[in-house]
Write an enzyme that holds these catalytic residues in place. Structure first.
Site, mmCIF file in Angstrom:
data_model
loop_
_atom_site.group_PDB
_atom_site.id
_atom_site.type_symbol
_atom_site.label_atom_id
_atom_site.label_comp_id
_atom_site.label_asym_id
_atom_site.label_seq_id
_atom_site.Cartn_x
_atom_site.Cartn_y
_atom_site.Cartn_z
ATOM 1 N N TYR A 62 -13.316 11.507 -6.312
ATOM 2 C CA TYR A 62 -13.208 10.201 -5.602
ATOM 3 C C TYR A 62 -14.474 9.386 -5.710
ATOM 4 C CZ TYR A 62 -12.131 7.383 -1.209
ATOM 5 O OH TYR A 62 -11.812 6.508 -0.521
ATOM 6 N N LEU A 116 -6.130 -1.149 -2.543
ATOM 7 C CA LEU A 116 -6.217 -0.110 -1.373
ATOM 8 C C LEU A 116 -5.488 0.990 -2.036
ATOM 9 C CD1 LEU A 116 -6.569 -2.823 0.389
ATOM 10 C CD2 LEU A 116 -6.205 -1.283 2.408
ATOM 11 N N ASP A 142 3.349 0.249 -3.621
ATOM 12 C CA ASP A 142 2.886 1.701 -3.274
ATOM 13 C C ASP A 142 3.645 2.858 -3.983
ATOM 14 O OD1 ASP A 142 1.989 4.115 -1.600
ATOM 15 O OD2 ASP A 142 1.075 2.781 -0.526
#
Length: 346
Positions: free
Chosen positions: A155, A83, A41
């Site tokens: 997005y 993700l 991350d």
């Protein structure tokens, strides 16, 4: 690639975006099932605090890195969950170019990593690929109605491009890819200021601020509690044989935005009222997943009703906001936090 002897442990799994809202819940569930988990991350929207309960687990590792940079993992991998992308409009619109590149370059980097390790790959796609849909409810064979030049395109189109990369990799035989189209999800570990509708309403009510509804509030959403979503993601990753196409994951219960606001107000003792503001561009008017494919292929459907999920989420936010107040330094000005940028989405 040879696999090391792991003894009684399960798979070695990389979760990109593992410090985010959904990612942190996924890391916890995978560890609880006996796996070794590597969280990657950049902390752009994820938070180390989301992983605090996992940090002492010897089978959990955190790598701070942007997926747009080339990724190297020294140990063998069995599974890769992607993700890694901001998921609420204020977050992904803050740096739209980086959002697009996260979906395109980042997904490409992770697909190459999975190919090198012969790992199964799961792409966290989104109901946003349907845009402001002309079909209702949304089935996986619907191509969508997306404004490719609007403020949400970074997005929407980024996730559509990521899906194209995934299915091209699958057709080429390079990677065993699965794609989950995730609908509105909520629960503990949402950021108080991330702009999603559930967290917006709860935080505003707890602060006795007006609940802001865009438009007349008749637009609809379907809300899936995070534990239900995580179960669906894991089932999709483990499903054999490969489903061969995208799978909707969401709760088919459909609520208007004003119904959600009134439900939140009924659960919190607050002086908040409801106010209205203009509808943002390209805001979907109706959204509800058709989950027949998930029921058939994964034997999955949501279990947590909105009433119960909201109660759990409100309790978490009450605790989180109380902790924020207690960590303020004494003697410093207690300036009122800025109103979050609001959205009816996600």
């Amino acid at each position: 690639m040879a696999r090391r002897n792991r003894g009684s442990r399960g798979k070695i799994i990389l979760v990109a975006g593992g410090a985010g809202f959904v990612g942190s819940h996924l890391c916890s569930a995978l560890l609880g099932a006996g796996n070794r988990v590597i969280c990657l991350d950049s902390y752009l929207t994820g938070s180390p605090a989301n992983l605090s309960s996992l940090q002492d687990n010897p089978y959990f590792t955190v790598i701070e890195q942007d997926v747009c940079d080339e990724i190297e993992i020294d140990e063998p991998l069995d599974c890769v969950y992607n993700l890694a992308c901001p998921a609420s409009p204020p977050s992904y619109q803050a740096d739209p170019i980086h959002t697009m590149m996260t979906s395109v370059t980042g997904t490409g980097n992770l697909l190459r990593l999975a190919e090198r390790h012969r790992a199964v790959f799961l792409q966290a796609s989104t109901s946003e690929i349907y845009g402001d849909p002309l079909e209702h409810p949304q089935q996986e064979d619907y191509w969508g109605h997306v404004n490719c030049t609007g403020p949400r395109a970074c997005y929407d189109e980024g996730k559509r491009a990521a899906e194209a990369l995934c299915f091209d990799s699958l057709r080429a035989g390079n990677v065993d890819v699965r794609v989950a189209r995730i609908f509105n999800t909520y629960g503990p570990y949402m950021q108080p200021n991330d702009g999603r509708i559930v967290s917006n309403f709860i935080v505003q009510a707890l602060r006795n601020e007006p609940l802001t509804i865009y438009g007349n509030g008749e637009q609809t959403r379907s809300f899936c509690y995070v534990s239900d979503l995580v179960e669906g993601l894991i089932r999709l990753m483990n499903r054999q044989p490969n489903p061969g196409g995208p799978v909707n994951l969401g709760n088919p219960g459909e609520f208007t935005v004003i119904e959600l606001a009134e439900l939140v107000l009924s659960k919190i003792a607050t002086a908040s009222t409801i106010v209205h503001a203009p509808l943002p561009p390209d805001d979907p008017k109706r959204r509800r997943p058709d989950i027949a494919r998930a029921r058939t292929l994964l034997d999955w459907q949501p279990k947590v009703p909105l009433q119960d999920g909201l109660s759990h989420t409100i309790a978490w936010f009450q605790s989180a906001l109380a902790k924020q107040r207690t960590v303020r330094r004494p003697g410093r000005s207690r300036r009122r936090p800025q109103q979050p940028v609001l959205s009816q989405d996600l």
